[in-house]
Write an enzyme that holds these catalytic residues in place. Structure first.
Site, PDB file in Angstrom:
ATOM      1  CE  LYS A 256      -3.935  -1.848   2.666  1.00  8.71           C
ATOM      2  NZ  LYS A 256      -4.943  -1.684   1.604  1.00  8.71           N
TER       3      LYS A 256
ATOM      4  NE  ARG B 142     -10.882  -9.894  -2.038  1.00  4.66           N
ATOM      5  CZ  ARG B 142     -11.263  -8.985  -2.941  1.00  4.66           C
ATOM      6  NH1 ARG B 142     -11.610  -9.360  -4.168  1.00  4.66           N
ATOM      7  NH2 ARG B 142     -11.323  -7.717  -2.629  1.00  4.66           N
TER       8      ARG B 142
HETATM    9  N1  BES Z   1      -8.050  -3.822   4.464  1.00  3.56           N
HETATM   10  C1  BES Z   1      -8.233  -3.413   3.122  1.00  3.56           C
HETATM   11  C2  BES Z   1      -9.535  -2.638   2.904  1.00  3.56           C
HETATM   12  C3  BES Z   1      -9.647  -1.317   3.609  1.00  3.56           C
HETATM   13  C4  BES Z   1      -9.363  -0.149   2.938  1.00  3.56           C
HETATM   14  C5  BES Z   1     -10.111  -1.242   4.918  1.00  3.56           C
HETATM   15  C6  BES Z   1      -9.494   1.084   3.586  1.00  3.56           C
HETATM   16  C7  BES Z   1     -10.236  -0.036   5.563  1.00  3.56           C
HETATM   17  C8  BES Z   1      -9.944   1.130   4.910  1.00  3.56           C
HETATM   18  C9  BES Z   1      -8.238  -4.618   2.191  1.00  3.56           C
HETATM   19  O1  BES Z   1      -7.447  -5.675   2.586  1.00  3.56           O
HETATM   20  C10 BES Z   1      -7.740  -4.158   0.874  1.00  3.56           C
HETATM   21  O2  BES Z   1      -6.583  -3.807   0.814  1.00  3.56           O
HETATM   22  N2  BES Z   1      -8.602  -4.196  -0.136  1.00  3.56           N
HETATM   23  C11 BES Z   1      -8.208  -3.788  -1.445  1.00  3.56           C
HETATM   24  C12 BES Z   1      -8.824  -4.769  -2.419  1.00  3.56           C
HETATM   25  C13 BES Z   1      -8.330  -4.597  -3.828  1.00  3.56           C
HETATM   26  C14 BES Z   1      -6.869  -4.986  -3.908  1.00  3.56           C
HETATM   27  C15 BES Z   1      -9.181  -5.449  -4.725  1.00  3.56           C
HETATM   28  C16 BES Z   1      -8.759  -2.382  -1.693  1.00  3.56           C
HETATM   29  O3  BES Z   1      -9.856  -2.071  -1.232  1.00  3.56           O
HETATM   30  O4  BES Z   1      -8.050  -1.599  -2.303  1.00  3.56           O
HETATM   31 MN    MN Z   2      -5.460  -5.469   1.921  1.00  3.05          MN
END
Ligand code: BES
Ligand code: MN
Ligand code: ZN
Length: 507
Positions: free
Chosen positions: A283, A357
């Site tokens: 990230k 997931r």
């Molecule tokens: N934990 C994150 C989602 C999240 C984002 C929670 C902001 C709280 C605040 C999750 O694991 C994630 O990184 N999801 C990705 C999915 C994508 C790679 C399909 C996302 O939402 O960018």
């Molecule tokens: Mn994630």
């Protein structure tokens, strides 16, 4: 400073119900009363028979002089010398109503509690309108998290320790209602504590130990799978996500055995990523620290099953909670790796940041082996939740009827979950060229629903299920409001408990 897993957790204020304003012993207390915005100015609500005419007139003329309107959440501190309390805090309830939605009272009580940071004892008439909402709101609004403050910045006061709730009846039933409100607020605070505990101190093994201690204290059956047991058991999703971290993954199971002949069985599953860097699909740095909240689903699930036991719900509740830390390293999984989820479905991991997931699929398959009647899964799953619904509205997906029931109950408790569809065509977006499924689609469309679609593949036929995406609602990054402080919110603990109570009552 640091809480260790064996110590008791959050301690709620004590709550006493009383049918009249005590004349003695409350001289240090603040009296919290509700105020409505009447055309003629602010009017105190539901204070009789607890306050006499003279006190009411004094409060209203003070408010008039201060230019108070009685607007929602507005607070004013007054000294009314004829009352046996140190001071009065009025809190606005907005327009006058015949029927009070519980969350209006809960939010007002929360705003009042936040305005009383250094006050230990509170007496309130909000409870004359709605006892449970007033007690919940006061406790939730008074919540603070100071486990990591040294003497340099730790508060020197005790915070709210005692509430006297004024209410017409003081029967066993009334006391039961007050106790229920305390238990619910305690569960929410427990979930908040977990979310607020930093990832330096809350990692999978520590999280599992704390869950185990809470579960054991509540009389739950507890099982903990360590990394070796997970590998041997074929939990490929949890192992794959966890293997980049020096702090290995866990799976915790907490079981509340229901009473009665053939109690309904409800499975709870919650995402327990103790920190989500994204892994190799790392990230950006901005706001990465918000990912301390990525175990908010697990926190709420653990708090809810403990609450079900405390409240002796006559149903069976089985929590299955996967815990892992998503880190990049030489041992981390790579984009393009293929893993085998528990139960045998193979997955091409195209993006290691779609890790929730992966751990949830294993847990859902395990949970379905118990043949539950219902399955509730909740997770901080997608940034797309926030794009679609904003920071306070959980997305509720799943089988049509149960999804709608969960969303309706969520709105009733003020957590405001909203039903969202899982369109059939999205499944095609998860096709992989090498495995049964890919963990992400190739597009940015409907990211929340794509994640829900992925999870649906793992739910056993015939199980009524719901997925609650709480990505933003689990963690308040803006200012405090109502009974919701900054940081962990405890959402969707109250939604899940309301669903459990509804199943206990109606099947
Ligand atoms: N934990 C994150 C989602 C999240 C984002 C929670 C902001 C709280 C605040 C999750 O694991 C994630 O990184 N999801 C990705 C999915 C994508 C790679 C399909 C996302 O939402 O960018
Ligand atoms: Mn994630
Ligand atoms: Zn995540």
């Amino acid at each position: 400073m640091k809480r260790v897993s064996s110590e008791p957790g959050y301690q709620a204020p004590t709550v006493t119900v009383s049918s009249s304003l005590p004349r003695k012993g409350v001289d240090e207390a603040v009296l919290v009363i509700g105020v409505v915005s009447d055309d003629a100015g602010p009017k105190v609500a539901a204070v009789q028979p607890y306050l006499d005419e003279e006190a009411i007139a004094a409060v209203e003329s003070h408010l008039q002089a201060l230019g108070a309107t009685g607007g929602e959440g507005q607070t004013h501190r007054l000294v009314v010398s004829s009352l046996p309390v140190a001071s009065v805090l009025t809190v606005g309830l907005g327009k006058p109503r015949e029927e009070w939605p519980a969350d209006v009272i809960r939010r007002a009580a929360g705003s009042a509690a936040r305005a009383l940071d250094k006050v230990g004892t509170v007496v309130t008439t909000l409870s004359a309108i709605d006892l449970e909402a007033a007690v919940e709101g006061l406790i939730l609004g008074a919540y603070r998290f100071n486990d990591f403050r040294s003497a340099k910045t730790a508060p020197t006061d005790t915070g709210l320790t005692a509430i006297t709730a004024l209410t017409a009846g003081t029967t066993a039933a009334t006391k039961g209602q007050a106790g229920r409100a305390v238990d619910i607020a305690t569960a929410v605070a427990t979930a908040r504590d977990f979310v607020n505990t930093p990832p330096s101190h809350l990692f999978p093994d520590e999280f599992a130990e704390r869950a185990k201690a809470l579960g054991a204290a509540a009389g739950l059956e507890v099982e903990v799978f360590d990394d070796k047991a997970l590998a041997e058991g074929g939990y490929g999703g949890i192992v794959g996500v966890g293997k980049g971290s020096s702090r290995p993954p866990r799976l915790v199971r907490l079981i509340h055995r229901g009473s009665g002949k053939k109690p309904k069985r409800v499975a709870l599953v919650g995402k327990g990523i103790t920190f989500d860097t994204g892994g190799i699909s790392i990230k950006p740095a901005a706001n990465m620290h918000h990912m301390t909240s990525d175990m908010g689903g697990a926190a709420a699930v653990i708090a809810t099953v403990v609450l079900a036991a405390k409240q002796k719900l006559p149903i069976e509740v089985i929590a299955t909670v996967p815990m892992a830390e998503n880190m990049p390293s030489a041992t981390a999984q790579r984009p393009g790796d293929v893993l085998t989820q528990y139960g045998g479905i193979t997955v091409e991991v195209l993006n290691t940041d779609a890790e929730g997931r992966l751990i949830l699929a294993d847990a859902i398959v395990r949970a379905c082996e118990d043949e539950p009647d219902y399955l509730i899964e909740t997770s901080t799953l997608t940034g797309a939740q926030t794009v679609a619904l904003g920071s306070r509205t959980p997305g509720v997906m799943g089988s049509d009827e149960f999804r709608d029931r969960v969303a309706t109950l969520s709105q009733a408790v003020g957590e405001n979950g909203w039903a969202m569809p899982l369109p059939e065509e999205l499944k095609d977006d998860l096709k992989s060229t090498v495995a049964d499924l890919a963990n992400v689609s190739g597009s940015r469309y409907a990211g929340m629903l794509v994640a829900g679609t992925y999870l649906r593949e793992f739910v056993a036929d015939g199980v009524e299920w719901t997925h609650i995406d709480i990505a933003a609602p689990a963690y308040n990054t803006s200012g405090p409001w109502g009974y919701t402080p900054k940081g962990g919110t405890g959402v969707p603990t109250r939604t899940m408990f309301a669903v459990l109570e509804d199943i206990a009552a109606n099947g």
